[in-house]
Design a protein around this motif. Sequence first.
Motif, PDB file in Angstrom:
ATOM      1  N   MET A 115       0.882  -1.171   0.109  1.00 16.22           N
ATOM      2  CA  MET A 115      -0.032  -0.025   0.218  1.00 16.22           C
ATOM      3  C   MET A 115       0.837   1.206   0.021  1.00 16.22           C
ATOM      4  SD  MET A 115      -3.141  -0.902   2.585  1.00 16.22           S
ATOM      5  CE  MET A 115      -2.345  -1.141   4.128  1.00 16.22           C
ATOM      6  N   GLN A 116       0.579   2.240  -0.616  1.00 16.28           N
ATOM      7  CA  GLN A 116       1.241   3.585  -0.619  1.00 16.28           C
ATOM      8  C   GLN A 116       1.528   4.331   0.593  1.00 16.28           C
ATOM      9  OE1 GLN A 116      -0.154   6.334  -3.941  1.00 16.28           O
ATOM     10  NE2 GLN A 116      -0.588   4.604  -5.359  1.00 16.28           N
ATOM     11  N   ILE A 117       0.354   3.955   1.325  1.00 12.21           N
ATOM     12  CA  ILE A 117       0.078   4.658   2.562  1.00 12.21           C
ATOM     13  C   ILE A 117       1.211   4.372   3.812  1.00 12.21           C
ATOM     14  CG2 ILE A 117      -1.675   3.337   3.756  1.00 12.21           C
ATOM     15  CD1 ILE A 117      -2.917   5.999   4.458  1.00 12.21           C
ATOM     16  N   TYR A 136      -7.071  -1.983  -9.142  1.00 13.10           N
ATOM     17  CA  TYR A 136      -5.975  -2.161  -8.616  1.00 13.10           C
ATOM     18  C   TYR A 136      -5.635  -2.140  -7.303  1.00 13.10           C
ATOM     19  CZ  TYR A 136      -5.519  -2.349 -13.897  1.00 13.10           C
ATOM     20  OH  TYR A 136      -5.812  -2.995 -15.151  1.00 13.10           O
ATOM     21  N   GLY A 137      -6.416  -1.345  -6.620  1.00 12.95           N
ATOM     22  CA  GLY A 137      -6.123  -1.094  -5.148  1.00 12.95           C
ATOM     23  C   GLY A 137      -6.462  -2.095  -4.158  1.00 12.95           C
ATOM     24  N   ARG A 156      -8.103   8.172 -11.611  1.00 16.02           N
ATOM     25  CA  ARG A 156      -7.686   7.758 -10.499  1.00 16.02           C
ATOM     26  C   ARG A 156      -8.191   6.859  -9.681  1.00 16.02           C
ATOM     27  NH1 ARG A 156      -6.612   8.136  -5.276  1.00 16.02           N
ATOM     28  NH2 ARG A 156      -4.585   8.222  -4.424  1.00 16.02           N
ATOM     29  N   VAL A 157      -9.539   7.441  -9.563  1.00 17.38           N
ATOM     30  CA  VAL A 157     -10.683   6.438  -8.626  1.00 17.38           C
ATOM     31  C   VAL A 157     -10.916   4.991  -9.422  1.00 17.38           C
ATOM     32  CG1 VAL A 157     -13.092   6.046  -7.839  1.00 17.38           C
ATOM     33  CG2 VAL A 157     -11.617   8.349  -7.472  1.00 17.38           C
ATOM     34  N   TYR A 168     -12.593   1.301  -1.271  1.00 21.39           N
ATOM     35  CA  TYR A 168     -13.774   1.929  -1.885  1.00 21.39           C
ATOM     36  C   TYR A 168     -15.092   0.917  -1.968  1.00 21.39           C
ATOM     37  CZ  TYR A 168     -11.817   6.136  -3.959  1.00 21.39           C
ATOM     38  OH  TYR A 168     -11.003   7.439  -3.945  1.00 21.39           O
ATOM     39  N   GLU A 169     -14.650  -0.236  -2.339  1.00 18.05           N
ATOM     40  CA  GLU A 169     -15.851  -1.351  -2.306  1.00 18.05           C
ATOM     41  C   GLU A 169     -16.180  -1.891  -0.983  1.00 18.05           C
ATOM     42  OE1 GLU A 169     -16.894  -3.093  -5.282  1.00 18.05           O
ATOM     43  OE2 GLU A 169     -15.469  -2.541  -6.823  1.00 18.05           O
TER      44      GLU A 169
END
Length: 104
Positions: A1-3, A82-83, A75-76, A87-88
């Motif tokens: 994860m980027q975060i 691929y995130g 982006r969303v 969101y889901e």
Amino acid sequence: MQIDKLRGKELDQLFNSILSLKDLEECYRFFDDLCTINEIQSLAQRLEVARMLREGNTYHKIETETGASTATISRVKRCLNYGNDAYEMALDRVKETETESSSK
């Protein structure tokens, strides 16, 4: 994860503060103090874009209805595809809560 690059005491404090909020009114108050109006609107807009993408809406319709740029929509969409499925997860939980509320 980027975060993960940002993980630490300050971010933990932020997320734990959000998790401690008890209701919608507390959320409004907290985010009003924490963020600018534009920041809050941007977050809400991204969530709405995600909802609309899941429903199969076109970029044009999303752009027209939300005012989101195609860059934001892209982006969303990338996050949806691929995130981390966050969101889901969030949208599903909101939908469940709304369904439970309407059946009472």
